[in-house]
Design a protein around this motif. Structure first.
Motif, short mmCIF file in Angstrom:
data_model
loop_
_atom_site.label_atom_id
_atom_site.label_comp_id
_atom_site.label_asym_id
_atom_site.label_seq_id
_atom_site.Cartn_x
_atom_site.Cartn_y
_atom_site.Cartn_z
N GLY A 1 -7.03 8.23 -2.90
CA GLY A 1 -5.75 8.50 -3.54
C GLY A 1 -4.61 7.62 -3.12
O GLY A 1 -3.52 7.70 -3.70
N CYS A 2 -4.84 6.75 -2.13
CA CYS A 2 -3.83 5.74 -1.83
C CYS A 2 -3.85 4.68 -2.93
O CYS A 2 -4.80 4.60 -3.70
N ALA A 3 -2.82 3.86 -3.01
CA ALA A 3 -2.76 2.85 -4.06
C ALA A 3 -2.36 1.51 -3.47
O ALA A 3 -1.36 1.42 -2.74
N MET B 1 -8.68 1.14 -11.24
CA MET B 1 -7.70 0.06 -11.22
C MET B 1 -7.11 -0.20 -12.60
O MET B 1 -7.70 -0.89 -13.42
N PRO B 2 -5.91 0.32 -12.85
CA PRO B 2 -5.19 -0.10 -14.05
C PRO B 2 -4.43 -1.39 -13.77
O PRO B 2 -4.06 -1.68 -12.62
N GLN B 3 -4.19 -2.17 -14.81
CA GLN B 3 -3.42 -3.40 -14.69
C GLN B 3 -2.31 -3.39 -15.74
O GLN B 3 -2.53 -2.99 -16.88
N PHE B 4 -1.14 -3.84 -15.33
CA PHE B 4 0.02 -3.83 -16.20
C PHE B 4 0.60 -5.24 -16.30
O PHE B 4 0.50 -6.03 -15.37
N SER B 5 1.19 -5.53 -17.45
CA SER B 5 1.78 -6.84 -17.70
C SER B 5 3.18 -6.66 -18.25
O SER B 5 3.49 -5.63 -18.87
N SER B 6 4.01 -7.67 -18.03
CA SER B 6 5.38 -7.61 -18.54
C SER B 6 5.45 -7.92 -20.04
O SER B 6 6.54 -7.90 -20.63
N VAL C 1 0.86 -1.19 0.00
CA VAL C 1 0.00 0.00 0.00
C VAL C 1 0.89 1.24 0.00
O VAL C 1 1.79 1.36 0.84
N VAL C 2 0.63 2.13 -0.95
CA VAL C 2 1.35 3.40 -1.02
C VAL C 2 0.39 4.51 -0.64
O VAL C 2 -0.60 4.75 -1.36
N ARG C 3 0.64 5.15 0.46
CA ARG C 3 -0.24 6.21 0.95
C ARG C 3 -0.03 7.49 0.14
O ARG C 3 1.08 7.78 -0.32
N GLU C 4 -1.13 8.25 -0.05
CA GLU C 4 -1.09 9.53 -0.76
C GLU C 4 -0.40 9.40 -2.11
O GLU C 4 0.42 10.23 -2.51
N VAL D 1 0.57 -6.81 -12.58
CA VAL D 1 0.31 -6.08 -11.34
C VAL D 1 -0.95 -5.25 -11.53
O VAL D 1 -1.15 -4.62 -12.57
N SER D 2 -1.84 -5.29 -10.54
CA SER D 2 -3.06 -4.49 -10.52
C SER D 2 -2.90 -3.41 -9.46
O SER D 2 -2.34 -3.67 -8.39
N VAL D 3 -3.40 -2.21 -9.76
CA VAL D 3 -3.25 -1.10 -8.81
C VAL D 3 -4.63 -0.57 -8.45
O VAL D 3 -5.23 0.22 -9.20
N TRP D 4 -5.15 -1.01 -7.32
CA TRP D 4 -6.50 -0.64 -6.87
C TRP D 4 -6.40 0.67 -6.09
O TRP D 4 -5.77 0.74 -5.05
N THR D 5 -7.05 1.70 -6.64
CA THR D 5 -6.91 3.05 -6.09
C THR D 5 -8.28 3.63 -5.74
O THR D 5 -9.05 3.99 -6.63
#
Length: 239
Positions: free
Chosen positions: A189-191, A215-220, A17-20, A145-149
């Motif tokens: 705004g946290c991720a 939620m964006p999702q990224f792949s290699s 979890v990345v705050r702010e 990786v999924s980034v739920w924000t």
């Protein structure tokens, strides 16, 4: 950019979890876009029964046409997304995408993006799952990786995410026990960065207001089948 400790936590537990993570201006930009798209979806049917609480900028029908290059090139993707609202696309590729490159330790592509919207007093919920399992075996060669924000403050009562940390970081995504949930409470705004192999779920929104997350999702690498790309493959380059 993520710190070394954050990257290490991601690899050890399957999430961090990345705050702010987003600025107030960025939160407002994604919120504006979500409202535009959700209002459009409601014109077509109920957000839960018709859309499953998931609204994709390129998949909800808001845009009359989407150029093929918008799915595979930065320039066309950004220009096409700007027809909805101008700011989110660049933030998705730059801020989110560059963090995804750190976590996957490789070049990455934007694989998918969606708003996850739970109406007030809704029973809609997502059972325990791993995002990678939505793809066929032969499509799982690339890490994701999924980034739920959340775009509002979230807690268990309004349907935040529950994660199940890796039992053994040397075997990521291998679960031989019942879930041991960790409730992820976050402010807007946290991720929450989640490896595609992480087990997670979310409950109902029992509050009196909408609960919206981006939620964006990224792949290699590109994910495709015999018919071509299964989603997006927009490269994330340096900005």
């Amino acid at each position: 950019m993520l710190t070394a400790a954050q990257v290490d936590a991601f690899h050890t537990r399957g999430y961090v979890v990345v705050r702010e993570f987003l600025s107030a201006l960025e939160i407002a930009s994604y919120t504006e876009e979500a409202e535009v798209l959700v209002n459009h979806c409601y014109e077509q049917g109920d957000i839960v029964s018709k859309w499953g609480c998931v609204v994709e900028p390129f998949g909800c029908g808001y845009l009359d046409s989407i150029p093929p290059l918008a799915r595979t090139t930065q320039t066309s993707y950004i220009a096409t997304r700007a027809q909805i609202t101008p700011a989110p696309a660049l933030c998705t590729l730059s801020k989110y995408g560059l963090c995804a490159r750190q976590l996957l330790e490789s070049s990455v592509v934007l694989l998918n993006e969606q708003y996850v919207v739970k109406p007030p007093r809704s029973e809609a919920a997502f059972d325990w799952h791993q995002d990678v399992l939505y793809f066929k075996d032969e499509q799982r060669e690339h890490r994701m990786v999924s980034v739920w924000t959340p775009l509002c403050d979230v807690r268990e009562e309004n349907g935040t995410v529950l994660v199940d940390p890796y039992p053994d970081p040397t075997m990521p995504g291998v679960y031989t026990r019942e879930p041991e949930p960790v409730v992820v409470e976050m402010s807007a705004g946290c991720a929450l960065f989640m490896d595609g192999r992480l087990r997670h779920c979310s409950g109902a929104n029992t509050s009196n207001v909408f609960r919206t997350a981006y939620m964006p999702q990224f792949s290699s690498g590109q994910v495709s089948d015999d018919n071509g790309l299964t989603a997006l493959a927009v490269p994330v380059n340096s900005f």
